[in-house]
Design an enzyme around this catalytic site. Sequence first.
Site, PDB file in Angstrom:
ATOM      1  N   GLU A 308       0.845  -1.211   0.000  1.00  0.00           N
ATOM      2  CA  GLU A 308       0.000   0.000   0.000  1.00  0.00           C
ATOM      3  C   GLU A 308       0.876   1.256   0.000  1.00  0.00           C
ATOM      4  O   GLU A 308       0.634   2.222   0.726  1.00  0.00           O
ATOM      5  CB  GLU A 308      -0.933   0.007   1.210  1.00  0.00           C
ATOM      6  CG  GLU A 308      -1.809  -1.234   1.278  1.00  0.00           C
ATOM      7  CD  GLU A 308      -2.779  -1.242   2.450  1.00  0.00           C
ATOM      8  OE1 GLU A 308      -3.964  -1.520   2.215  1.00  0.00           O
ATOM      9  OE2 GLU A 308      -2.360  -0.963   3.577  1.00  0.00           O
ATOM     10  N   CYS A 404     -11.014  -0.006   7.244  1.00  0.00           N
ATOM     11  CA  CYS A 404     -10.558   1.305   7.721  1.00  0.00           C
ATOM     12  C   CYS A 404     -11.246   2.456   6.992  1.00  0.00           C
ATOM     13  O   CYS A 404     -11.539   3.495   7.589  1.00  0.00           O
ATOM     14  CB  CYS A 404      -9.050   1.420   7.567  1.00  0.00           C
ATOM     15  SG  CYS A 404      -8.428   1.008   5.919  1.00  0.00           S
TER      16      CYS A 404
END
Length: 648
Positions: A308, A404
């Site tokens: 990421e 998230c």
Amino acid sequence: MTSKQVTPPAGAVRLSKEAASAAVRPLSGVRITGGLLHHWQRRNSTATIPHTIEQLRAASNVANLSRLLEQDPPPYRGRYPFLDTDLYKTLEGLAYELGDGSAEEGVRDFYEEVVTLLERVQAGDGYLNSFFQDPAATKKPWEDLAWGHELYNLGHLIQAAVAAHRRMGDDRLLRIARRFADLVTARFADSGVCGHPEVEMALVELFRETGERSYLDLAAAFVDRRGSGQLKHSIFPGDYFQDHVPFRELPSVTGHAVRMAYLAAGAADVLLETGDATLAEALERLWDDMVATKLYITGGLGSRHSDEAIGDRYELPSERAYSETCAAIALMQWAWRMFLATGAASYLDVFERVLYNAYAVGLSADGRAFFYDNPLQRRPDHEQRSGAEAGGEPLRRAWFGCPCCPPNIVRWMAQLADYVAAERDGAVLVAQYATARIETAELALAMETGYPWDGDVRLTVERAPQGAYGLALRVPGWARGATLTVNGESVPAEPETGWLTVERTWTAGDEVRLTLPMPVRAHGSHPYLDATRGALSLARGPLVYCVEQHDSPQAAVDDLLVGVNDATAASTRQDGLAPGAVVLDVQAHPAPPPPAELYPELPSPGTALPGTKVPATFVPYFLWGNRGPAAMRVWVRTPDTTNGKKAT
Ligand SMILES: [Zn+2]
């Protein structure tokens, strides 16, 4: 989370660029009352929040806490030790909703239920984390700072607590958060740092809310402890955690994108309170480099699915853009703090770019489905599905195993009004345009606009300040030929450093009109940005546009040739995707058939090239990298051909 009017320290920092005439303070007295942002906020209240509460229950986020009250608790559900943060982010959003009376039925009950649970579950010493408090947990508290996320959990708890205290006058969460924060302040007084930055921002806010200096000191220490060898990098390399060099020495934003942007936002909060000059220099340098080399045109940050991560400079592939929704939110948090530190409008331009593009794309039109990553391209054969169709990669999803982003969208949507305006001594600064009411101790303003669909903004003074007072209006970097009138009289509108400021003695009923022309713009790419070289992107106002195959009935979207001036007309879309949404009518050329080969041999050059030449030796690809680190290209730029056809 900078909703309270805080008093910056004396001698607050002035950065070198576009220095403000005085420190800027956030303003909590704004309410969005109409237009697109209001539509988004209502959708948040009526769709996204009820959906999120449903999903949090279904995913056992609530049960993970309540089970700890049982004699023989069932196992923690979920793969990650940070699932409490999804509750905290939701509570933060709910605090705004409950505080301003926009909450729907059932929201108060959920809030009360979770706060009561947190009170009951919190350990005697203040520790709180439903993963680690499990008697059967595979790890002990503080055993794995790199991956445990315990301080990241605390950060979101604090932010929810501060929001509840400020917005609702409820101090129950604040008491819980302070007990945990006090434990952490003692435990981490001399060493230790979390693998996932976030708590830094929260601790500074807790300092602002309580006046307790040790919270600010700890936040500053956490910023400076990175890169000092205190984290064990078990799974990922040091740069993933921004822990390979000290923060102030980072050459460029790097590693995990959300971690990076939260860390920078936290460092900017420390800067706001301390005026630390080297921190200011580092933040400004990192920001400028990021904007110049690492941001997608949408404002998305992070170009690698692997880790990421943010990626190298100019590494910005479209179809594999990661551009996590959380990174968009973190980037707006960083931008806002840089604006507060400097008064510079350029940070708000990026904020706006992110808000209307990289952030907004993360949520479906109905408010009940989410993108985690946000690509800028889909190939026609990319396997995707929507709704209940089977197979392939889904479009937006109802929820994630690592959820998230959805509650982050919720809390941010609920607090958008905090980012509409700010104040400094003797002036209000309008940072974002929306139909809204702006109120300070000195004045009240009504703002009406169709922004971002049109650039006409009308501000009416409802309560005038005593004596001369300034009204500063941001002129976005994309706007050319802005005009301004006060009570119908034209005012010279040459924005300096992105602001148009009118200073005068106001009377109730005075009207200010700002017009920001919004022609369609065509943007190209920096020549090093290989992924989009030779392509253009259309934009209008703060919005980046795209074409979907649904809207190109006569040619595949891959075969559309669009010139710089091919899109000038705008019309209003009627399909209800967004009320009043302006679309672009484009007259594109169908491209000639592409070559059959993937790598066609190029014809001889036919275009005059610069007279000077420079020598270069090309080596076989397999031999590269044998003589020490150096830049390398397989593809090199060519001035006169594209895809084996003569450029036109
Ligand atoms: Zn996320």
